[in-house]
Design a protein around this motif. Structure first.
Motif, PDB file in Angstrom:
ATOM      1  N   GLU A 168       0.821  -1.203   0.000  1.00  0.00           N
ATOM      2  CA  GLU A 168       0.000   0.000   0.000  1.00  0.00           C
ATOM      3  C   GLU A 168       0.867   1.269   0.000  1.00  0.00           C
ATOM      4  OE1 GLU A 168      -3.124   0.005  -0.370  1.00  0.00           O
ATOM      5  OE2 GLU A 168      -3.623  -2.080  -0.002  1.00  0.00           O
ATOM      6  N   GLN A 169       0.530   2.196  -0.871  1.00  0.00           N
ATOM      7  CA  GLN A 169       1.235   3.475  -0.904  1.00  0.00           C
ATOM      8  C   GLN A 169       1.108   4.173   0.444  1.00  0.00           C
ATOM      9  OE1 GLN A 169      -0.393   6.244  -3.696  1.00  0.00           O
ATOM     10  NE2 GLN A 169       1.458   7.498  -3.766  1.00  0.00           N
ATOM     11  N   ASN A 170       2.252   4.630   0.964  1.00  0.00           N
ATOM     12  CA  ASN A 170       2.354   5.370   2.225  1.00  0.00           C
ATOM     13  C   ASN A 170       2.173   4.503   3.476  1.00  0.00           C
ATOM     14  OD1 ASN A 170       2.820   7.848   0.891  1.00  0.00           O
ATOM     15  ND2 ASN A 170       0.626   8.125   0.592  1.00  0.00           N
ATOM     16  N   ALA A 171       2.051   3.200   3.330  1.00  0.00           N
ATOM     17  CA  ALA A 171       2.073   2.334   4.509  1.00  0.00           C
ATOM     18  C   ALA A 171       3.475   2.375   5.121  1.00  0.00           C
ATOM     19  CB  ALA A 171       1.703   0.904   4.130  1.00  0.00           C
ATOM     20  N   VAL A 172       3.557   2.425   6.453  1.00  0.00           N
ATOM     21  CA  VAL A 172       4.845   2.548   7.137  1.00  0.00           C
ATOM     22  C   VAL A 172       4.999   1.420   8.150  1.00  0.00           C
ATOM     23  CG1 VAL A 172       6.332   4.013   8.540  1.00  0.00           C
ATOM     24  CG2 VAL A 172       4.772   5.057   6.885  1.00  0.00           C
ATOM     25  N   VAL A 173       6.118   0.711   8.055  1.00  0.00           N
ATOM     26  CA  VAL A 173       6.463  -0.348   9.004  1.00  0.00           C
ATOM     27  C   VAL A 173       7.892  -0.110   9.485  1.00  0.00           C
ATOM     28  CG1 VAL A 173       6.813  -2.824   9.323  1.00  0.00           C
ATOM     29  CG2 VAL A 173       4.930  -2.020   7.897  1.00  0.00           C
ATOM     30  N   GLU A 174       8.099  -0.258  10.792  1.00  0.00           N
ATOM     31  CA  GLU A 174       9.431  -0.090  11.378  1.00  0.00           C
ATOM     32  C   GLU A 174       9.912  -1.430  11.930  1.00  0.00           C
ATOM     33  OE1 GLU A 174       9.544   4.503  12.809  1.00  0.00           O
ATOM     34  OE2 GLU A 174       8.536   3.114  14.166  1.00  0.00           O
TER      35      GLU A 174
END
Length: 204
Positions: free
Chosen positions: A155-161
């Motif tokens: 997904e565009q702009n999904a963020v995972v650290e």
């Protein structure tokens, strides 16, 4: 010349999608437009033996996507992690792999939740965690192979650290492995270790 190097995400080994890497390559933001092509992003260190523990923080879930899982070094990074990966935890509440839903009806993840994965490469098993509690049943009977930890950027702009032991976010958990390495949210399962070069030399 660091004496002990922790794994990170690898910005050099993934398909053509324009993801953004930050925080020492431990944070990934999905780029481009939504789509399966080229969304698998792997760790810099792969393991064929030993017991390894990794955590990820779901920062921004745009829609359902795989947060963390495993993929072998011989599998394609292009396409669906569900189809190409060995197994993966998907944020909407399921575990997938090999083109199938392995476990469904699990609790969905929300922004800020911590997903953990304890991977026993020697015995071919993996157990997911959600905020410190076991998530679903252990996946077993994995083939003997060399595996990366993997996430996607469907997904565009999904963020995972990712937290391989050196978290890119403020972590007050203070839980290290038995060798004293790492800072994790939850207690590291007994016999499992942070994925770094010193532990790999001893247990990998």
């Amino acid at each position: 010349c660091p004496s002990n190097v922790f794994a990170t995400l690898n910005p050099l080994v993934y398909e053509s999608r324009s993801n953004t890497f930050s925080n020492g390559n431990n944070t990934i933001t999905g780029g481009g437009s939504d789509g399966w092509d080229g969304h698998c992003v792997v760790s810099t260190i792969a393991a064929s033996s030993g017991k390894w523990y990794v955590e990820t923080k779901l920062v921004t879930q745009v829609a359902a996507h795989a947060v963390i899982g495993l993929i072998s070094t011989s599998q394609s990074l292009s396409g669906s992690l569900k189809d190409n990966g060995v197994f993966a935890l998907e944020a909407e509440g399921r575990i997938t792999g090999g083109g199938n839903n392995i476990q469904t009806g699990l609790t969905a993840f929300s922004n800020g939740d911590i997903a953990g994965l304890a991977f026993d490469a020697t015995n071919g098993t993996g157990q997911f965690y959600r905020n410190g509690s076991a998530y679903g049943s252990a996946v077993s009977s994995l083939a003997s192979d060399t595996y990366y930890f993997v996430t996607n950027s469907y997904e565009q702009n999904a963020v995972v650290e990712f937290n391989f032991g050196s978290p890119p976010y403020s972590e007050s958990g203070g839980n290290s492995d038995a060798n004293g390495y790492g800072n994790f949210s939850m207690a590291v399962p007994n016999g499992y270790f942070a994925l770094n070069t010193k532990n790999l030399a001893e247990y990998g």
